[in-house]
Design an enzyme around this catalytic site. Structure first.
Site, mmCIF file in Angstrom:
data_model
loop_
_atom_site.group_PDB
_atom_site.id
_atom_site.type_symbol
_atom_site.label_atom_id
_atom_site.label_comp_id
_atom_site.label_asym_id
_atom_site.label_seq_id
_atom_site.Cartn_x
_atom_site.Cartn_y
_atom_site.Cartn_z
ATOM 1 N N ASP A 206 -1.642 -70.395 93.944
ATOM 2 C CA ASP A 206 -0.429 -69.590 93.835
ATOM 3 C C ASP A 206 -0.596 -68.327 94.668
ATOM 4 O O ASP A 206 -1.708 -67.893 94.939
ATOM 5 C CB ASP A 206 -0.181 -69.221 92.375
ATOM 6 C CG ASP A 206 1.209 -68.612 92.177
ATOM 7 O OD1 ASP A 206 2.097 -68.851 93.016
ATOM 8 O OD2 ASP A 206 1.392 -67.906 91.182
ATOM 9 N N GLU B 56 2.866 -74.227 96.190
ATOM 10 C CA GLU B 56 4.302 -74.115 95.990
ATOM 11 C C GLU B 56 4.982 -74.144 97.343
ATOM 12 O O GLU B 56 4.486 -73.568 98.303
ATOM 13 C CB GLU B 56 4.627 -72.803 95.283
ATOM 14 C CG GLU B 56 5.044 -72.993 93.840
ATOM 15 C CD GLU B 56 5.470 -71.674 93.233
ATOM 16 O OE1 GLU B 56 6.528 -71.645 92.603
ATOM 17 O OE2 GLU B 56 4.749 -70.682 93.391
ATOM 18 N N CYS C 276 4.002 -71.829 79.724
ATOM 19 C CA CYS C 276 2.651 -71.735 79.165
ATOM 20 C C CYS C 276 1.882 -72.981 79.605
ATOM 21 O O CYS C 276 2.305 -74.104 79.334
ATOM 22 C CB CYS C 276 2.699 -71.662 77.643
ATOM 23 S SG CYS C 276 1.087 -71.843 76.878
ATOM 24 N N CYS D 151 0.661 -75.076 76.204
ATOM 25 C CA CYS D 151 1.550 -75.851 75.331
ATOM 26 C C CYS D 151 2.843 -76.272 76.005
ATOM 27 O O CYS D 151 3.581 -77.095 75.473
ATOM 28 C CB CYS D 151 1.871 -75.057 74.056
ATOM 29 S SG CYS D 151 3.013 -73.688 74.339
ATOM 30 N N CYS E 65 1.209 -66.471 74.588
ATOM 31 C CA CYS E 65 2.269 -67.416 74.213
ATOM 32 C C CYS E 65 2.317 -67.536 72.690
ATOM 33 O O CYS E 65 1.356 -67.205 72.000
ATOM 34 C CB CYS E 65 1.978 -68.772 74.848
ATOM 35 S SG CYS E 65 3.116 -70.070 74.349
ATOM 36 N N CYS F 271 1.948 -70.066 71.056
ATOM 37 C CA CYS F 271 0.907 -71.006 70.628
ATOM 38 C C CYS F 271 -0.454 -70.335 70.490
ATOM 39 O O CYS F 271 -1.409 -70.949 70.047
ATOM 40 C CB CYS F 271 0.796 -72.178 71.604
ATOM 41 S SG CYS F 271 -0.031 -71.768 73.156
ATOM 42 N N ASP G 9 -1.053 -64.831 86.920
ATOM 43 C CA ASP G 9 -1.184 -65.590 88.166
ATOM 44 C C ASP G 9 -1.995 -66.877 87.990
ATOM 45 O O ASP G 9 -1.660 -67.912 88.565
ATOM 46 C CB ASP G 9 -1.831 -64.712 89.256
ATOM 47 C CG ASP G 9 -0.930 -63.542 89.639
ATOM 48 O OD1 ASP G 9 0.298 -63.676 89.473
ATOM 49 O OD2 ASP G 9 -1.451 -62.509 90.093
#
Ligand SMILES: [Zn+2]
Length: 398
Positions: A190, A274, A327, A330, A346, A348, A355
């Site tokens: 990324d 990406e 996330c 999860c 998160c 969870c 990043d």
């Protein structure tokens, strides 16, 4: 696996004699002129009559232009670089029709890189010396690294950058480029906020070491340029100074990206990135610094052609994929993810580095594509870029 040897471009600086510099400058001017004339002819045919004018037709036009009084000077330089300019234009239209690039643009004397491409019939290669058409003496090339053993260039490209430096690029077969042994390693990559790249492994790769100091030097040179009077000699000197700093930044960036991409391709079987549209990103000031100088596009090009050399895979996933908000533990989607938020937790219970989490999601999305081939829109290539599978154009590596 037996395959054709990979062709690679090897680039060197050279120092032309006065006569050579004059001949090359004239050739660059003619190349630009022919490219622009042919582009105009093709654009008009398309706009006025809906006709597609191909390479052959522009080649016939070139012959006609040379016979006119005002364009007779085109016949004075080697014909090969002019033909190559028409071929390059053909390629640019090919990218445009395939929706990989914008409509070809006119070359400007100030903004476009001056270059001329010579094929086999327009240069002599003898015992490691290179003599171009219309020249008596060989080029004075600084062989900063050796060509592959016994290599004979098939194409030679001469160029001059805005800092006034001359380069010659020799396209040769390189038998040393071979597929690497397969590995299980996979990685998601990324663009970081504070880092150039962030990997799904948690590694963060920073910007080149000299970047900050170079930027300061650039800002200073640009301020000096602004203060000089238009058309003055001092302004010209200041302009060359700015160009030199730009060239240094670009060179260091390129070297750095070569090191990173070589390492990533050596270590990893499948690399997921990406499909960023750099122009969109550069509009975002926070991200602009991290990926400017077309750094991302260059990164992707290097990654893709090196992957194709060494039997690796590059997967580019859709650029609207919500990699930051998802996330990676999860799969829950966070409602918002402001840019200042660097770590988050998160529902969870998983806590994330923003990043690294994004890089992990990119990896997961890429691997999903390889398994089921769904969930991600077809890969679109950036202008000038080609996908790994179609990659035929050799690139250089310092
Ligand atoms: Zn979660």
């Amino acid at each position: 696996m037996l395959s054709e040897p990979v062709k690679r471009a090897f680039r060197y600086r050279f120092y032309p004699t006065e006569a050579q510099a004059a001949e090359l400058s004239r050739t660059f001017g003619c190349v630009r002129k022919v490219y622009n004339l042919a582009l105009q002819a093709r654009s008009e045919a398309w706009a006025l009559r809906g006709e597609r004018v191909g390479y052959e037709a522009t080649s016939a036009l070139l012959t006609a232009w040379k016979r006119t009084e005002e364009l007779a000077f085109l016949a004075e330089v080697s014909a090969v670089p002019l033909q190559q300019a028409l071929r390059h234009l053909q390629t640019a239209f090919g990218h445009f029709w395939a929706r990989r690039a914008r409509f070809p643009r006119f070359k400007s004397r100030k903004k476009s890189r001056a270059s001329a491409e010579y094929t086999r019939s327009a240069f002599r290669w003898l015992d490691g010396t290179l003599t171009l058409a219309k020249m008596a003496e060989p080029l004075d090339i600084r062989w900063s690294r050796p060509l592959p053993e016994g290599a004979t260039p098939s194409t030679v490209t001469v160029s001059r950058d805005s800092a006034g430096r001359w380069f010659v690029s020799l396209l040769c077969e390189d038998p040393s480029v071979t597929p690497l042994p397969a590995t299980d390693a996979v990685v998601g990559i990324d663009v970081g906020l504070d880092h150039l790249l962030v990997l799904s492994t948690g590694e963060k790769i920073g910007n080149p070491r000299h970047e900050r100091r170079d930027r300061t030097a650039l800002a200073k040179a640009q301020r000096t340029l602004c203060r000089k009077q238009k058309g003055s000699n001092n302004r010209n000197k200041a302009r060359v100074k700015v160009a030199r700093v730009h060239a240094r930044i670009a060179d260091r960036r390129t070297d750095y990206l070569h090191k990173i991409t070589t390492r990533l391709v050596r270590e990893t079987q499948t690399l997921v990135i990406e499909d960023l549209a750099v122009s969109n990103m550069v509009g975002n000031h926070r991200l602009a610094r991290a990926i400017n100088d077309a750094g991302w596009r260059q990164f992707r090009q290097f990654l893709e052609y090196k992957a194709s050399w060494h039997g690796r895979n590059v997967i580019a996933i859709d650029r609207w994929f919500p990699s930051s908000k998802l996330c990676s533990a999860c799969g829950a989607l966070a409602a918002e993810m402001p840019l200042h938020l660097r770590t988050w937790t998160c529902g969870c219970g998983a806590s994330h580095d923003r990043d690294v989490n994004a890089a992990r999601n990119i990896l997961a999305a890429g691997l999903a594509v390889t398994v089921c081939g769904a969930g991600v829109r077809p890969q679109r290539n950036p202008p000038g870029g080609q996908s790994a599978t179609k990659q035929k154009t050799p690139r250089r590596e310092p």
